[in-house]
Scaffold this motif. Sequence first.
Motif, short mmCIF file in Angstrom:
data_model
loop_
_atom_site.label_atom_id
_atom_site.label_comp_id
_atom_site.label_asym_id
_atom_site.label_seq_id
_atom_site.Cartn_x
_atom_site.Cartn_y
_atom_site.Cartn_z
N GLY A 122 3.39 -7.76 -4.57
CA GLY A 122 4.12 -7.39 -5.77
C GLY A 122 3.88 -8.36 -6.91
N MET A 123 2.71 -8.96 -6.94
CA MET A 123 2.42 -10.03 -7.90
C MET A 123 2.22 -9.48 -9.31
SD MET A 123 -0.59 -12.91 -7.78
CE MET A 123 0.22 -13.89 -6.52
N TYR A 124 2.97 -10.05 -10.26
CA TYR A 124 2.79 -9.67 -11.65
C TYR A 124 1.41 -10.09 -12.15
CZ TYR A 124 7.74 -8.55 -12.57
OH TYR A 124 8.98 -7.99 -12.60
N ILE A 125 0.84 -9.27 -12.99
CA ILE A 125 -0.47 -9.53 -13.59
C ILE A 125 -0.25 -10.16 -14.96
CG2 ILE A 125 -2.63 -8.47 -14.37
CD1 ILE A 125 -1.94 -6.11 -12.45
N ASN A 126 -0.73 -11.39 -15.15
CA ASN A 126 -0.60 -12.04 -16.44
C ASN A 126 -1.82 -12.90 -16.73
OD1 ASN A 126 -0.22 -14.62 -15.19
ND2 ASN A 126 1.97 -14.21 -14.96
N LYS A 127 -1.89 -13.40 -17.95
CA LYS A 127 -3.09 -14.11 -18.41
C LYS A 127 -3.38 -15.34 -17.55
CE LYS A 127 -3.95 -14.32 -22.81
NZ LYS A 127 -3.95 -14.67 -24.26
N GLU A 128 -2.34 -16.06 -17.18
CA GLU A 128 -2.53 -17.27 -16.37
C GLU A 128 -3.19 -16.93 -15.04
OE1 GLU A 128 0.31 -20.96 -15.25
OE2 GLU A 128 0.88 -19.04 -14.35
N ARG A 129 -2.72 -15.89 -14.39
CA ARG A 129 -3.28 -15.52 -13.09
C ARG A 129 -4.67 -14.89 -13.24
NH1 ARG A 129 2.39 -13.67 -11.81
NH2 ARG A 129 3.28 -15.52 -10.82
N PRO A 282 10.51 5.16 -0.92
CA PRO A 282 11.40 4.68 0.15
C PRO A 282 11.72 3.18 0.06
CG PRO A 282 9.68 6.09 1.05
CD PRO A 282 9.31 5.80 -0.37
N PHE A 283 10.95 2.43 -0.72
CA PHE A 283 11.19 1.00 -0.87
C PHE A 283 12.01 0.66 -2.11
CE2 PHE A 283 7.41 1.46 1.77
CZ PHE A 283 7.79 0.72 2.87
N GLY A 284 12.61 1.68 -2.73
CA GLY A 284 13.53 1.45 -3.83
C GLY A 284 12.96 1.64 -5.22
N PHE A 285 11.70 2.00 -5.33
CA PHE A 285 11.10 2.22 -6.65
C PHE A 285 11.55 3.56 -7.22
CE2 PHE A 285 8.43 -0.93 -4.74
CZ PHE A 285 7.97 -1.72 -5.77
N THR A 286 11.70 3.59 -8.54
CA THR A 286 12.07 4.82 -9.22
C THR A 286 10.87 5.38 -9.97
OG1 THR A 286 12.75 3.70 -11.25
CG2 THR A 286 14.41 3.95 -9.51
N GLU A 287 10.97 6.62 -10.39
CA GLU A 287 9.85 7.24 -11.11
C GLU A 287 9.58 6.53 -12.42
OE1 GLU A 287 8.11 11.74 -11.58
OE2 GLU A 287 10.24 11.43 -11.17
N SER A 288 10.62 5.95 -13.03
CA SER A 288 10.43 5.22 -14.29
C SER A 288 9.63 3.94 -14.10
CB SER A 288 11.79 4.89 -14.91
OG SER A 288 12.50 3.97 -14.10
N GLU A 289 9.47 3.51 -12.85
CA GLU A 289 8.71 2.29 -12.58
C GLU A 289 7.26 2.57 -12.20
OE1 GLU A 289 12.67 -0.24 -11.34
OE2 GLU A 289 11.56 0.85 -9.80
N MET A 290 6.87 3.83 -12.20
CA MET A 290 5.45 4.15 -12.09
C MET A 290 4.80 3.86 -13.45
SD MET A 290 5.17 5.02 -8.93
CE MET A 290 6.37 3.68 -8.77
N THR A 291 3.52 3.57 -13.46
CA THR A 291 2.92 3.05 -14.70
C THR A 291 1.51 3.55 -14.93
OG1 THR A 291 2.47 0.99 -15.92
CG2 THR A 291 2.00 0.98 -13.55
N THR A 292 1.15 3.60 -16.21
CA THR A 292 -0.24 3.86 -16.61
C THR A 292 -0.88 2.59 -17.19
OG1 THR A 292 0.50 4.62 -18.80
CG2 THR A 292 0.21 6.29 -17.10
N LEU A 293 -0.15 1.46 -17.12
CA LEU A 293 -0.72 0.20 -17.58
C LEU A 293 -1.97 -0.14 -16.77
CD1 LEU A 293 2.54 -1.95 -17.86
CD2 LEU A 293 1.05 -1.28 -19.78
N THR A 294 -2.86 -0.91 -17.38
CA THR A 294 -4.06 -1.37 -16.71
C THR A 294 -4.04 -2.88 -16.56
OG1 THR A 294 -5.37 -1.68 -18.72
CG2 THR A 294 -5.37 0.53 -17.74
N ALA A 295 -4.82 -3.38 -15.62
CA ALA A 295 -4.93 -4.81 -15.45
C ALA A 295 -5.50 -5.47 -16.71
CB ALA A 295 -5.80 -5.14 -14.23
N GLU A 296 -6.44 -4.79 -17.34
CA GLU A 296 -7.03 -5.35 -18.56
C GLU A 296 -5.97 -5.57 -19.65
OE1 GLU A 296 -10.68 -4.41 -21.72
OE2 GLU A 296 -10.15 -2.94 -20.17
N GLU A 297 -5.08 -4.58 -19.81
CA GLU A 297 -4.01 -4.72 -20.80
C GLU A 297 -3.09 -5.90 -20.46
OE1 GLU A 297 -2.85 -0.33 -22.36
OE2 GLU A 297 -2.67 -0.62 -20.20
N LEU A 298 -2.72 -6.01 -19.20
CA LEU A 298 -1.78 -7.04 -18.80
C LEU A 298 -2.43 -8.43 -18.84
CD1 LEU A 298 -0.12 -5.10 -15.86
CD2 LEU A 298 0.99 -5.76 -18.01
#
Length: 300
Positions: A122-129, A282-298
Amino acid sequence: MAPPPVQNKERATKTPIGRRSLLLSTVALGAAGALGATGCGRVPTGDTLARLTSQRTVRLGIAGEAPYGYINDRGDFTGEAVELAKVIFKRLGINSVQPVATDFSSLIPGLNSQQFDVVSAGMYINKERCAQVIFADPEYQMLDSFIVRRGNPKGLHSYQDVARAGARIATGAGYAEIGYATAAGIPEKEIVILQDPVAGLNAVESGRVDVFAGTALTGRAVVKKSRKAEATQPFAPLVDGRKVIDGGGFAFRPTDTGLRDAFNVEIHRMKQSGELFRLLRPFGFTESEMTTLTAEELCS
């Protein structure tokens, strides 16, 4: 997610301490064996996807955190990231997924030193990483939330609220929330660093801190059985006046572009068909937490 200072690490939802300790102990020998097999610090050459397909096993770096990767009540490895890895890697010809647990802050160093082949926590994608690893496109997006006393007596709904109130704030080691808190003017030395969200819940319930900062998914999962605490409504942290929406995804070594690209093909197919949400729900995610973001954007 806005990266925290380099000496800090990041976020995630952890299992109750007993089960997390069990998870770490049960895979410790496996991690050591993996290191011995590959050679510490020696990067295998060649096509990683071909090698893993030949071995029919992929070593998956996880952090012993629910709902991403953890041991359930039956003693089985499971979680959003683990189950997603099983599906995608099987489609890539790799039938066995071997979870290897470590502290969240050790995931990227462990990946780059060959302790495992991919990170799925579940690692966030950011510039540092993104300067250290390459990411598949995120499987989800996420807002933050606070664990607070029931009724939220101090009215804490943002990091700016915490700063204005002089409230006592805690979060986890290496969580991106450290950076969000400091961006709101909270001195880093005043942020209490705890082992995981379960420890954060205990600290809020006992009155040692006023708030534990984590993801919205963390908050609503951890407080379910609490009579003393609740989770605030999800919110986007503000950094330099800009709202930040984070996305989490699988991380790969910078040399493993072929493996990452093959993984991306499969995850996009799952997004388009709706299979990804059916697996994560089943792990608690909602439909609003699905995404079209890309790794490049993040990453940018």
